[in-house]
Design a protein around this motif. Structure first.
Motif, PDB file in Angstrom:
ATOM      1  N   GLY A  86       0.815  -1.211   0.000  1.00 41.08           N
ATOM      2  CA  GLY A  86       0.000   0.000   0.000  1.00 41.08           C
ATOM      3  C   GLY A  86       0.848   1.259   0.000  1.00 41.08           C
ATOM      4  N   ALA A  87       1.871   1.273   0.842  1.00 43.88           N
ATOM      5  CA  ALA A  87       2.761   2.432   0.911  1.00 43.88           C
ATOM      6  C   ALA A  87       3.515   2.621  -0.402  1.00 43.88           C
ATOM      7  N   LEU A  88       3.990   1.514  -0.977  1.00 47.50           N
ATOM      8  CA  LEU A  88       4.707   1.589  -2.242  1.00 47.50           C
ATOM      9  C   LEU A  88       3.827   2.146  -3.355  1.00 47.50           C
ATOM     10  N   LEU A  89       2.561   1.739  -3.376  1.00 53.64           N
ATOM     11  CA  LEU A  89       1.659   2.181  -4.438  1.00 53.64           C
ATOM     12  C   LEU A  89       1.380   3.680  -4.369  1.00 53.64           C
ATOM     13  N   VAL A  90       1.427   4.241  -3.166  1.00 53.24           N
ATOM     14  CA  VAL A  90       1.251   5.695  -3.049  1.00 53.24           C
ATOM     15  C   VAL A  90       2.380   6.420  -3.783  1.00 53.24           C
ATOM     16  N   GLY A  91       3.617   6.027  -3.487  1.00 47.78           N
ATOM     17  CA  GLY A  91       4.753   6.657  -4.143  1.00 47.78           C
ATOM     18  C   GLY A  91       4.797   6.375  -5.629  1.00 47.78           C
ATOM     19  N   ALA A  92       4.473   5.129  -6.015  1.00 48.95           N
ATOM     20  CA  ALA A  92       4.475   4.778  -7.437  1.00 48.95           C
ATOM     21  C   ALA A  92       3.423   5.569  -8.199  1.00 48.95           C
ATOM     22  N   SER A  93       2.248   5.726  -7.613  1.00 53.38           N
ATOM     23  CA  SER A  93       1.170   6.460  -8.279  1.00 53.38           C
ATOM     24  C   SER A  93       1.553   7.918  -8.495  1.00 53.38           C
ATOM     25  N   LEU A  94       2.103   8.546  -7.455  1.00 56.31           N
ATOM     26  CA  LEU A  94       2.491   9.946  -7.601  1.00 56.31           C
ATOM     27  C   LEU A  94       3.676  10.087  -8.551  1.00 56.31           C
ATOM     28  N   GLY A  95       4.663   9.198  -8.422  1.00 55.13           N
ATOM     29  CA  GLY A  95       5.825   9.274  -9.292  1.00 55.13           C
ATOM     30  C   GLY A  95       5.462   9.133 -10.756  1.00 55.13           C
ATOM     31  N   ARG A  96       4.628   8.141 -11.074  1.00 51.91           N
ATOM     32  CA  ARG A  96       4.221   7.936 -12.465  1.00 51.91           C
ATOM     33  C   ARG A  96       3.382   9.101 -12.972  1.00 51.91           C
ATOM     34  N   SER A  97       2.523   9.622 -12.096  1.00 50.25           N
ATOM     35  CA  SER A  97       1.654  10.729 -12.501  1.00 50.25           C
ATOM     36  C   SER A  97       2.460  11.991 -12.797  1.00 50.25           C
ATOM     37  N   LEU A  98       3.424  12.297 -11.930  1.00 53.30           N
ATOM     38  CA  LEU A  98       4.255  13.476 -12.149  1.00 53.30           C
ATOM     39  C   LEU A  98       5.070  13.335 -13.439  1.00 53.30           C
ATOM     40  N   ALA A  99       5.627  12.146 -13.643  1.00 55.46           N
ATOM     41  CA  ALA A  99       6.422  11.929 -14.852  1.00 55.46           C
ATOM     42  C   ALA A  99       5.562  12.099 -16.104  1.00 55.46           C
ATOM     43  N   TRP A 100       4.341  11.585 -16.068  1.00 55.65           N
ATOM     44  CA  TRP A 100       3.435  11.722 -17.218  1.00 55.65           C
ATOM     45  C   TRP A 100       3.076  13.182 -17.443  1.00 55.65           C
ATOM     46  N   ALA A 101       2.751  13.888 -16.348  1.00 53.42           N
ATOM     47  CA  ALA A 101       2.368  15.290 -16.473  1.00 53.42           C
ATOM     48  C   ALA A 101       3.519  16.161 -16.961  1.00 53.42           C
ATOM     49  N   TRP A 102       4.732  15.821 -16.536  1.00 54.10           N
ATOM     50  CA  TRP A 102       5.901  16.630 -16.894  1.00 54.10           C
ATOM     51  C   TRP A 102       6.553  16.175 -18.188  1.00 54.10           C
ATOM     52  N   GLY A 103       6.097  15.062 -18.733  1.00 47.16           N
ATOM     53  CA  GLY A 103       6.654  14.575 -19.987  1.00 47.16           C
ATOM     54  C   GLY A 103       8.073  14.055 -19.874  1.00 47.16           C
ATOM     55  N   VAL A 104       8.393  13.386 -18.754  1.00 48.99           N
ATOM     56  CA  VAL A 104       9.736  12.854 -18.539  1.00 48.99           C
ATOM     57  C   VAL A 104       9.645  11.363 -18.226  1.00 48.99           C
ATOM     58  N   PRO A 105      10.734  10.617 -18.390  1.00 44.39           N
ATOM     59  CA  PRO A 105      10.715   9.183 -18.075  1.00 44.39           C
ATOM     60  C   PRO A 105      10.655   8.944 -16.570  1.00 44.39           C
ATOM     61  N   SER A 106      10.196   7.761 -16.198  1.00 46.55           N
ATOM     62  CA  SER A 106      10.153   7.393 -14.781  1.00 46.55           C
ATOM     63  C   SER A 106      10.688   5.978 -14.609  1.00 46.55           C
ATOM     64  N   LEU A 107      11.076   5.681 -13.380  1.00 43.63           N
ATOM     65  CA  LEU A 107      11.715   4.396 -13.103  1.00 43.63           C
ATOM     66  C   LEU A 107      11.364   3.924 -11.697  1.00 43.63           C
ATOM     67  N   GLY A 108      10.960   2.663 -11.589  1.00 45.19           N
ATOM     68  CA  GLY A 108      10.747   2.041 -10.293  1.00 45.19           C
ATOM     69  C   GLY A 108      12.058   1.486  -9.768  1.00 45.19           C
ATOM     70  N   VAL A 109      12.474   1.928  -8.580  1.00 42.59           N
ATOM     71  CA  VAL A 109      13.777   1.579  -8.008  1.00 42.59           C
ATOM     72  C   VAL A 109      13.636   0.486  -6.950  1.00 42.59           C
ATOM     73  N   HIS A 110      14.586  -0.421  -6.916  1.00 38.38           N
ATOM     74  CA  HIS A 110      14.664  -1.433  -5.859  1.00 38.38           C
ATOM     75  C   HIS A 110      15.164  -0.747  -4.584  1.00 38.38           C
ATOM     76  N   HIS A 111      14.394  -0.874  -3.514  1.00 38.41           N
ATOM     77  CA  HIS A 111      14.713  -0.193  -2.259  1.00 38.41           C
ATOM     78  C   HIS A 111      16.116  -0.523  -1.753  1.00 38.41           C
ATOM     79  N   MET A 112      16.502  -1.790  -1.825  1.00 36.48           N
ATOM     80  CA  MET A 112      17.800  -2.180  -1.295  1.00 36.48           C
ATOM     81  C   MET A 112      18.937  -1.758  -2.224  1.00 36.48           C
ATOM     82  N   GLU A 113      18.673  -1.619  -3.515  1.00 37.66           N
ATOM     83  CA  GLU A 113      19.700  -1.053  -4.387  1.00 37.66           C
ATOM     84  C   GLU A 113      19.960   0.402  -3.993  1.00 37.66           C
ATOM     85  N   GLY A 114      18.891   1.100  -3.583  1.00 37.24           N
ATOM     86  CA  GLY A 114      19.072   2.461  -3.083  1.00 37.24           C
ATOM     87  C   GLY A 114      20.000   2.485  -1.876  1.00 37.24           C
TER      88      GLY A 114
END
Length: 340
Positions: A86-114
């Motif tokens: 649930g928490a992940l989907l909040v960030g994913a939803s906003l991240g994808r939405s902002l990228a779409w609105a701004w016309g830029v690419p987006s990427l889902g990151v592995h938490h532990m790679e971070g």
């Protein structure tokens, strides 16, 4: 390239802006500790709701701190897993939405790679290849890192993670949430008079096991009359047992892999006793030691922005759609791949 990073894997909302030339430009964080403390642990639904309330204002705050606007952002990175769905989907939803609105690419990151790449944000970053110890509430693993996306897990916990053992032991001692930092603070006043086990250290291999150590603490509490001194001594004895175990396994991994650079990342990496013991061990092994600053040991947006930058600049993007993964093995990752 300038990347906005969003972290919402558990109970902390983090947003940051990273620029390939200027480095980290801004990072802001909202912790939900007070909201979950009354329950003694993270309540997933409450975490998701709080991310919804806080995330958009944090994005505005980070952009303002970086003195930039949407037109200055070249990509958006967000945590896609592992973590609370649930928490992940909040960030994913906003991240994808902002990228779409701004016309830029987006990427889902592995938490532990971070977490693994967080030390690269420091002034003296380690060069590839290196050995990484990832120690947090949900993970304890040793990883041989050849390069970005080239990870081989050489050791991991077969039961409780080190951070999980800290939290569970703190609960046995009646300490407040979050338990790990509270236990470490109490340990500073205690004496290591209990001979708690160092699990799996007498057997070959690089795996960890901390559930038996927690059980040993429970038995020690049952056998003695509770007192502040007893609890402090148990905390100190427990902490030293965990640190000794992690140090021994890292020393063994350095010798087995031949890697002379050691990275420690994750929430437990902020533990002062662990930092001192690892520094002494690495000096004796003629190995270099690299930590992220304490504020980047725990969950944060800076590590997600940086990890996203590393992959986005190579042309990798996440296909359309909003998804999250509660479980996601680090060694499933691959080097960056450009979009078709």
């Amino acid at each position: 390239m300038r990347v906005l990073g969003i972290e919402t894997s558990c109970d902390e909302s983090g947003v940051a802006v990273y620029d390939g030339e200027r480095g980290l430009m801004a990072h802001v964080l909202h912790s939900q500790v007070d909201a979950h403390a009354v329950y003694g642990g993270v309540v997933p639904e409450l975490a998701s709701r709080d991310h919804i309330r806080k995330l958009a204002p944090l994005v505005r705050e980070a952009l303002a701190a970086a003195d930039c606007g949407p037109t200055d952002i070249d990509g958006v990175a967000y945590t896609a897993g592992p973590g609370l769905v649930g928490a992940l989907l909040v960030g994913a939803s906003l991240g994808r939405s902002l990228a779409w609105a701004w016309g830029v690419p987006s990427l889902g990151v592995h938490h532990m790679e971070g977490h693994l790449l967080a030390p690269l944000l420091e002034d003296d970053p380690p060069e590839f290849p290196f050995l990484a110890l990832l120690v947090s509430g949900g993970h304890s693993q040793l990883v041989a890192v050849e390069g970005l996306g080239r990870y081989q897990t050489v050791g991991q916990s077969i039961d409780d993670a080190a951070g999980e053992a800290f939290d569970k032991t703190a609960k046995l001692l009646g300490l407040p949430y979050p338990g790990g930092p509270a236990l470490a603070e109490l340990a500073e006043t205690g004496t290591a008079r209990f001979d708690f086990p160092r699990p799996l250290t007498r057997k070959p291999g690089l795996d960890f096991s901390f559930s038996g150590l927690k059980t040993a603490v429970a038995y020690a509490l049952q056998k003695a009359e509770p007192s502040p001194t007893l609890k402090a001594d148990i905390a100190r004895s427990f902490e030293e047992a965990v640190v000794d175990t992690l140090v021994l396994k890292c020393r063994r991994a350095i010798r087995q892999t031949g890697l002379r650079r050691l990275v420690i990342a994750g929430g437990v990496g902020a533990n002062r006793r662990l930092r001192r013991a690892m520094a002494a061990m690495c000096e004796a092994q003629d190995a270099s030691l690299h930590f992220p600053r304490p504020e980047f040991c725990t969950d944060n947006g800076a590590m997600i922005a940086f990890a996203g930058y590393c992959r986005l600049r190579a042309g990798e993007v996440t296909p359309p759609g909003i998804s999250a993964r509660a479980r996601w093995r680090l060694d499933e990752l691959r080097p960056p791949t450009a979009a078709a």
